[in-house]
Structures are given as structure tokens and as C-alpha cells.
Design a protein around this motif. Structure first.
Motif, PDB file in Angstrom:
ATOM      1  N   CYS A 166       0.924  -1.071   0.029  1.00 39.73           N
ATOM      2  CA  CYS A 166      -0.041  -0.141  -0.036  1.00 39.73           C
ATOM      3  C   CYS A 166       1.000   1.551  -0.189  1.00 39.73           C
ATOM      4  N   GLU A 167       1.078   2.081  -0.519  1.00 40.62           N
ATOM      5  CA  GLU A 167       1.145   3.219  -1.010  1.00 40.62           C
ATOM      6  C   GLU A 167       0.959   4.525   0.044  1.00 40.62           C
ATOM      7  N   ILE A 168       0.238   4.478   1.534  1.00 39.48           N
ATOM      8  CA  ILE A 168      -0.330   5.281   2.248  1.00 39.48           C
ATOM      9  C   ILE A 168       0.308   5.298   3.612  1.00 39.48           C
ATOM     10  N   SER A 174      -7.161   6.992   8.167  1.00 38.82           N
ATOM     11  CA  SER A 174      -7.231   7.812   7.119  1.00 38.82           C
ATOM     12  C   SER A 174      -8.950   7.668   7.245  1.00 38.82           C
ATOM     13  N   PHE A 178      -8.475   4.587  -0.552  1.00 39.03           N
ATOM     14  CA  PHE A 178      -7.504   3.992  -1.005  1.00 39.03           C
ATOM     15  C   PHE A 178      -6.736   3.100  -1.614  1.00 39.03           C
TER      16      PHE A 178
END
Length: 186
Positions: A166-168, A174, A178
Motif C-alpha cells: 500500500c502507498e499510504i 484515514s 485508498f
């Protein structure tokens, strides 16, 4: 572009009811309140309006007023909003409660425990190829992505963290959508 086949699954996080408010009651010092029926109180002073959303203490049932508009000219409010305040529109009460500016002005936070649901199709974890999952939030529900992913996949958080990309940041709450990818088990 990858030549490997992959599956894309949608996950939707939605609220099941309105969250409780975390704010101190001045009568009994309890920390939680609810907006109950979502009633507004409107007070006119000449051409100026005061609008409050009424909240009730869950312990002593004392009513508190959450300021929505203060000394606002009537002409600056839309006719739809005025009608919603007059008729105690539940959708307007919900959107007012979820507005972060209202929360900041009235010094409360929202307690989302137990009032949201994850609508997700079954995820085949024994699949040989990566599975791409897109998460969408219907309301700004602050959920830690690592907990949401572990809950949705029915895995421990450690196992979920090992199997996803995952990029977050996964350990910070959050409330926006996403994407992540579930890798096959090693």
C-alpha cells in the motif's frame, strides 16, 4: 503493465448510524452526547439568525446547543438550508454533525466505535495472483487502514501487514479512499 492476471475488488466503508459526540457535559461531567432526533433550534433577531443543533447527554439527558450559525444574515443562507433547519431535516443534521468546522467550533470529537460497516465481497486469500482492492468511504469515518484491512481479510494485523502493499501510511487514521494489493501467501 503487468501481464499477470489480477482481481479488483471494491470495499465500501459506510456508517450505520450517527456517531456519539465526545464532549464534556457541564451538568454531570459525562464524556458522551448524542444528537438524538437531529433537531435544530433557530432564533431570529431582526434580520440575523442563530442556528444550533441540539445534543443530549447520554447520562443525564441535559440538552446542549452546538452552534451552527451565529448572527448570520438571513439572506446569506440558502432557502434549502433554511427549510432544512425549520423542518429538522435528518440529512442536514447528519451533514452538520460530520462537518469538521462545526466540531472544531463546538469543541467535540466524534466517537465512531460501532457505527460503521465494511461492505466487502469475499476475498479469496488462497488465490495464486495478487488481488487489488479499492477502498471507498461514504462518510469521513477515521479508521486505521491496517485495522480495516485485517478486519476485511479476517487476518491478524501482523499477517495482513506482511501480505499487503500500500502507498499510504497504514498506522494513521484515514477517511479517504485508498488502494492496496494483497500478495499471495509465501
Amino acid at each position: 503493465m503487468s501481464s499477470q492476471p489480477h482481481t479488483v475488488l471494491p470495499w465500501v466503508v459506510s456508517r450505520t448510524s450517527l456517531p456519539l459526540l465526545s464532549m464534556r457535559c457541564i451538568a454531570c461531567r459525562s464524556e458522551s452526547a448524542t444528537i438524538g432526533d437531529g433537531k435544530f433550534r433557530v432564533n431570529a433577531n431582526g434580520k440575523l439568525l442563530d442556528v444550533w443543533l441540539l445534543a443530549h447527554c447520554t447520562s443525564c439527558d441535559r440538552t446542549a446547543k452546538l452552534t451552527v450559525h451565529e448572527r448570520t444574515p438571513v439572506k446569506s443562507l440558502s432557502p434549502t438550508a433554511l427549510d432544512g433547519y425549520r423542518t429538522n431535516d435528518p440529512a442536514l443534521a447528519a451533514s452538520t454533525l460530520l462537518d469538521p468546522l462545526i466540531a472544531h467550533r463546538n469543541r467535540f470529537t466524534l466517537d465512531w466505535k460501532g457505527v460503521w460497516n465494511l461492505n466487502a465481497p469475499p476475498t479469496p486469500l488462497d488465490h495464486a495472483w495478487p488481488i487489488h482492492i479499492e477502498v471507498v468511504f461514504e462518510d469521513p469515518i477515521p479508521v486505521r487502514p491496517d485495522r480495516l484491512i485485517a478486519y476485511g481479510l479476517a487476518l491478524s494485523r501482523n499477517e495482513a501487514l506482511q501480505r499487503i502493499k500500500c502507498e499510504i501510511p497504514l498506522r494513521r487514521p484515514s477517511n479517504t479512499g485508498f488502494n492496496f494489493t494483497v500478495m499471495p501467501a509465501e
